[in-house]
Write an enzyme that holds these catalytic residues in place. Sequence first.
Site, PDB file in Angstrom:
ATOM      1  N   HIS A  38      -9.090  -7.305  -9.448  1.00  0.00           N
ATOM      2  CA  HIS A  38     -10.493  -7.601  -9.725  1.00  0.00           C
ATOM      3  C   HIS A  38     -10.599  -7.815 -11.228  1.00  0.00           C
ATOM      4  O   HIS A  38     -10.288  -6.903 -12.022  1.00  0.00           O
ATOM      5  CB  HIS A  38     -11.359  -6.419  -9.274  1.00  0.00           C
ATOM      6  CG  HIS A  38     -12.717  -6.385  -9.907  1.00  0.00           C
ATOM      7  ND1 HIS A  38     -13.870  -6.702  -9.215  1.00  0.00           N
ATOM      8  CD2 HIS A  38     -13.119  -6.044 -11.158  1.00  0.00           C
ATOM      9  CE1 HIS A  38     -14.898  -6.574 -10.017  1.00  0.00           C
ATOM     10  NE2 HIS A  38     -14.477  -6.166 -11.202  1.00  0.00           N
ATOM     11  N   ASP A  78     -16.022 -12.337  -0.722  1.00  0.00           N
ATOM     12  CA  ASP A  78     -16.565 -11.025  -1.060  1.00  0.00           C
ATOM     13  C   ASP A  78     -17.587 -10.590  -0.014  1.00  0.00           C
ATOM     14  O   ASP A  78     -18.610  -9.965  -0.328  1.00  0.00           O
ATOM     15  CB  ASP A  78     -17.193 -11.008  -2.454  1.00  0.00           C
ATOM     16  CG  ASP A  78     -17.138  -9.628  -3.114  1.00  0.00           C
ATOM     17  OD1 ASP A  78     -16.632  -8.675  -2.478  1.00  0.00           O
ATOM     18  OD2 ASP A  78     -17.607  -9.505  -4.264  1.00  0.00           O
ATOM     19  N   HIS A  85     -15.036  -6.987   2.394  1.00  0.00           N
ATOM     20  CA  HIS A  85     -15.231  -5.535   2.484  1.00  0.00           C
ATOM     21  C   HIS A  85     -15.885  -5.286   3.840  1.00  0.00           C
ATOM     22  O   HIS A  85     -17.104  -5.416   3.995  1.00  0.00           O
ATOM     23  CB  HIS A  85     -16.103  -5.029   1.341  1.00  0.00           C
ATOM     24  CG  HIS A  85     -15.526  -5.306  -0.016  1.00  0.00           C
ATOM     25  ND1 HIS A  85     -14.517  -4.541  -0.561  1.00  0.00           N
ATOM     26  CD2 HIS A  85     -15.808  -6.279  -0.921  1.00  0.00           C
ATOM     27  CE1 HIS A  85     -14.201  -5.023  -1.761  1.00  0.00           C
ATOM     28  NE2 HIS A  85     -14.966  -6.077  -1.995  1.00  0.00           N
ATOM     29  N   LYS A 104      -5.071  -3.250  -4.628  1.00  0.00           N
ATOM     30  CA  LYS A 104      -6.110  -3.826  -5.478  1.00  0.00           C
ATOM     31  C   LYS A 104      -6.363  -2.899  -6.663  1.00  0.00           C
ATOM     32  O   LYS A 104      -6.414  -1.678  -6.507  1.00  0.00           O
ATOM     33  CB  LYS A 104      -7.407  -4.023  -4.714  1.00  0.00           C
ATOM     34  CG  LYS A 104      -8.538  -4.604  -5.585  1.00  0.00           C
ATOM     35  CD  LYS A 104      -9.867  -4.577  -4.886  1.00  0.00           C
ATOM     36  CE  LYS A 104     -10.981  -5.074  -5.804  1.00  0.00           C
ATOM     37  NZ  LYS A 104     -12.302  -5.011  -5.133  1.00  0.00           N
ATOM     38  N   HIS A 138     -10.920 -12.135   0.539  1.00  0.00           N
ATOM     39  CA  HIS A 138     -11.614 -11.037  -0.153  1.00  0.00           C
ATOM     40  C   HIS A 138     -12.839 -10.636   0.655  1.00  0.00           C
ATOM     41  O   HIS A 138     -13.901 -11.263   0.564  1.00  0.00           O
ATOM     42  CB  HIS A 138     -12.030 -11.463  -1.559  1.00  0.00           C
ATOM     43  CG  HIS A 138     -12.503 -10.329  -2.420  1.00  0.00           C
ATOM     44  ND1 HIS A 138     -12.075 -10.156  -3.718  1.00  0.00           N
ATOM     45  CD2 HIS A 138     -13.370  -9.308  -2.190  1.00  0.00           C
ATOM     46  CE1 HIS A 138     -12.648  -9.085  -4.238  1.00  0.00           C
ATOM     47  NE2 HIS A 138     -13.458  -8.552  -3.312  1.00  0.00           N
ATOM     48  N   HIS A 143     -12.365 -12.997  -8.408  1.00  0.00           N
ATOM     49  CA  HIS A 143     -13.586 -13.379  -9.142  1.00  0.00           C
ATOM     50  C   HIS A 143     -13.270 -14.342 -10.281  1.00  0.00           C
ATOM     51  O   HIS A 143     -13.771 -15.457 -10.288  1.00  0.00           O
ATOM     52  CB  HIS A 143     -14.356 -12.160  -9.651  1.00  0.00           C
ATOM     53  CG  HIS A 143     -14.579 -11.105  -8.632  1.00  0.00           C
ATOM     54  ND1 HIS A 143     -15.306 -11.328  -7.478  1.00  0.00           N
ATOM     55  CD2 HIS A 143     -14.149  -9.810  -8.555  1.00  0.00           C
ATOM     56  CE1 HIS A 143     -15.320 -10.239  -6.748  1.00  0.00           C
ATOM     57  NE2 HIS A 143     -14.617  -9.293  -7.372  1.00  0.00           N
TER      58      HIS A 143
END
Length: 418
Positions: free
Chosen positions: A243, A335, A83, A202, A81, A263
């Site tokens: 998510h 994340d 970005h 996602k 995960h 999460h």
Amino acid sequence: MLKRTFLTMAALASSSAALAEPTYVVADRMLEVETGRYVANPVIAVEDGRITAITTGSAPDSATVIDLSGHTILPGLIDMHVHLDGRPEYGGYSNLQFTDRFWTHIASANAKRMLEAGFTTVRNLGDDDYNVIGLDQAIEEGWLVGPRIVTANHALGATGGHCDRTFLPPSYDAKSPAVGDSPDELRKRVREQRKYGAEVIKACATGGVFSRNTAPGIQQLTLEELTAIADEAHFWGLKAAAHAHGAAGIKAAIRAGFDTIEHASFIDEEGIRLAKERGTFLSMDIFNTEYTLSQGEANGVLEENLAKERLVSKAQRDNFTKAHRAGVKMVFASDAGVMPHEDVGGQFAVMVRLGMSPLEAIRAATVNAADALGQSGEVGTLKVDAWADIVAVDGDPLADVGELADVDAVVKGGVLVE
């Protein structure tokens, strides 16, 4: 006498081209992550970026050798995960000072940093303007240096939900191109993201921390909408990631058939049982909270978002321990973008502190992650036919998993990253 080689970042950038002759990687020992066994004096033969043989002893005379003597080697790491086109230094509204294409270059820099940190494969779960699929193509074509990327493109969600654009007033008409408000609309969004290169889909089943006017625990897509997304993704041969912070949204996403839950902060006992029964992977980012709470205000993160982080973080860590004790399948997920990409290896120590053994934490970032990606035998392992993706550390990662927070060498596809 062995012929030593010093392969540079420029060589790595062209590693998609077939290597003319076998390369050999040698080290003091190799961690076989499947068994937890160490193999002394491994010799890994590599052709065209893949492992063709693993023996012990020494490489052939006059061979091209990547010499990692004095080190322990293990498979290249996988972060499930990230970005890549974000940086935590630009929180809140501070990111609006830059042009759209700024983030494309940020993605390139972050990809290089993650590779140098030992993450030879990453799963990018949401970006803007198709920044990361372009980066992935540039890496594959040899123009840029970075890890293997499995990307989602835009994340799907409800209008006004966590995966929509929620920071600007109506006059800006700021909307995500991937929102939908019915099962049929969301099926179409799956097809659109796949059309432009998505390899995973996602969707935001609940609210989130880093959005406005959304509560992390509240479900935002119905079971019917989530089922449509997962079914459509699987129809096209793609994995689906949800998510989901809140218990109701987590359970709806599991029942809908999502492959991973991101999460999973407020997962309850029923959710843990469902995940275990259905083989759903939990992808829990349990390390970034210290960075967010210590640096977020200085980085421009709004108090609304910091308050949500304080609410979520302890529950998420407690539930990480509960889910692990229950035997739920788990993968490494940072994340990154919420925290610096180059620092995510520090999460291994937190995973161990919260109940995993060092080997379990390593497996979460290797064989478990490869299984969740649908790439078992390709990445996350040192076996014949797998990609020759390797990290090297000085010490014993089974005695001190903190070794993985600062790796000494990285090999991607049989080429040493300098």
